[in-house]
Design an enzyme around this catalytic site. Structure first.
Site, short mmCIF file in Angstrom:
data_model
loop_
_atom_site.label_atom_id
_atom_site.label_comp_id
_atom_site.label_asym_id
_atom_site.label_seq_id
_atom_site.Cartn_x
_atom_site.Cartn_y
_atom_site.Cartn_z
N CYS A 150 0.73 -1.37 0.10
CA CYS A 150 -0.27 -0.07 -0.36
C CYS A 150 0.95 1.24 -0.13
CB CYS A 150 -0.88 0.44 1.44
SG CYS A 150 -2.21 1.50 1.47
N CYS A 233 -0.84 8.49 7.93
CA CYS A 233 -2.37 7.74 7.38
C CYS A 233 -3.99 7.51 8.29
CB CYS A 233 -2.17 6.86 6.11
SG CYS A 233 -1.49 7.27 4.34
N CYS A 259 7.28 4.17 5.50
CA CYS A 259 6.64 3.19 4.70
C CYS A 259 7.83 3.46 3.22
CB CYS A 259 5.99 5.06 3.91
SG CYS A 259 7.17 6.28 4.58
#
Ligand code: SF4
Length: 263
Positions: A150, A233, A259
């Site tokens: 993702c 997020c 990330c």
């Protein structure tokens, strides 16, 4: 308090100044230099700026002179401290916001406030797929099953593509973010993106960041004072208790701490 009319006029002046500067900046842009040339610049600057006495302003004065508007700022909208320091040296600089589609409303609000009040040019960096398209292709809530994929699709790949327009990028990474970031230099070679990476506030502590924000009326994300010292997020960020590792609220419970943008 200013009237609605005064606010509108101020906003129009702000937007007109940004548009006028965009044309001028386009004229000033130089061709992007080769990977080898940029690496030599990064290596030389890394040595030059390794002295602990070097300040963020020292590094940014060099960035403005060396790269001009072939520089971009990456901003997560946890706060606008880095862009605030940078805009003194490179007003209306491209400020990249990774629009993952999963942000907290407070983060989107911070982005909008920054865009409408600061001398910055916000660039929303978009993933190839919308959240709905990603759900349809990979199944709902990929972040819960494969956060690495993702993040790769919604952050790493879009940023890498956008960065091809620049020679250097500026990050707000700080050494006290986490043990993994404890040795972050002010200037380094970013081999993955083939460009110079600059971390002007790497040596600042979280308290120094908040002091700068308070002293300079810098916009900060309200979540920062609501138990979220690190903001990503919404589905992948939780509150942390006082004294906890500031980044422990990111991908909590999963074997993931970054990330991939700064790996
Ligand atoms: Fe997806 Fe979470 Fe990464 Fe955001 S932080 S891109 S939601 S895995």
């Amino acid at each position: 308090m200013s009237t609605l009319q005064e606010q509108r006029e101020r906003q129009l002046r702000h937007d007109a100044e940004r548009d006028a500067h965009a044309a001028e900046r386009e004229r000033l842009l130089h061709p992007i230099r080769s990977r080898d040339a940029l690496k030599a610049i990064a290596d030389s600057a890394a040595a030059k700026f390794s002295d602990p006495a070097v300040t963020a302003d020292d590094v940014l004065a060099w960035v403005a002179d060396e790269f001009g508007y072939r520089t971009a700022v990456a901003c997560s909208m946890a706060d606008a401290v880095l862009p605030h320091v940078v805009q003194k040296h490179l007003p209306w600089i491209d400020t990249l916001f990774l629009e993952t589609g999963y942000h907290f409303p407070e983060t989107e609000g911070t982005r909008d406030a920054v865009e409408s009040t600061m001398q910055l040019t916000i660039v929303d960096v978009m993933p190839k797929l919308t959240v709905e398209e990603q759900d349809a292709t990979y199944g709902k809530d990929l972040f819960a099953r494969d956060p690495a994929l993702c993040c790769q699709m919604r952050k790493v790949e879009p940023l890498a593509e956008q960065l091809t327009n620049y020679e250097a990028w500026l990050t707000g990474v700080r050494r006290d973010d986490s043990p993994l970031r404890a040795n972050t230099p002010l200037v380094e070679w970013d081999d993955k993106n083939g460009m110079v990476k600059v971390n002007p506030i790497a040596a600042w502590t979280f308290d120094e960041l908040l002091e700068y924000a308070s002293a300079n009326d810098v916009i900060i994300n309200p979540l920062l004072h609501d138990g979220y010292p690190s903001i990503g997020c919404a589905p992948c960020t939780r509150r942390v208790a006082p004294g906890e590792d500031p980044r422990s609220g990111r991908w909590a419970g999963l074997d993931k701490t970054e990330c991939g943008l700064h790996a």
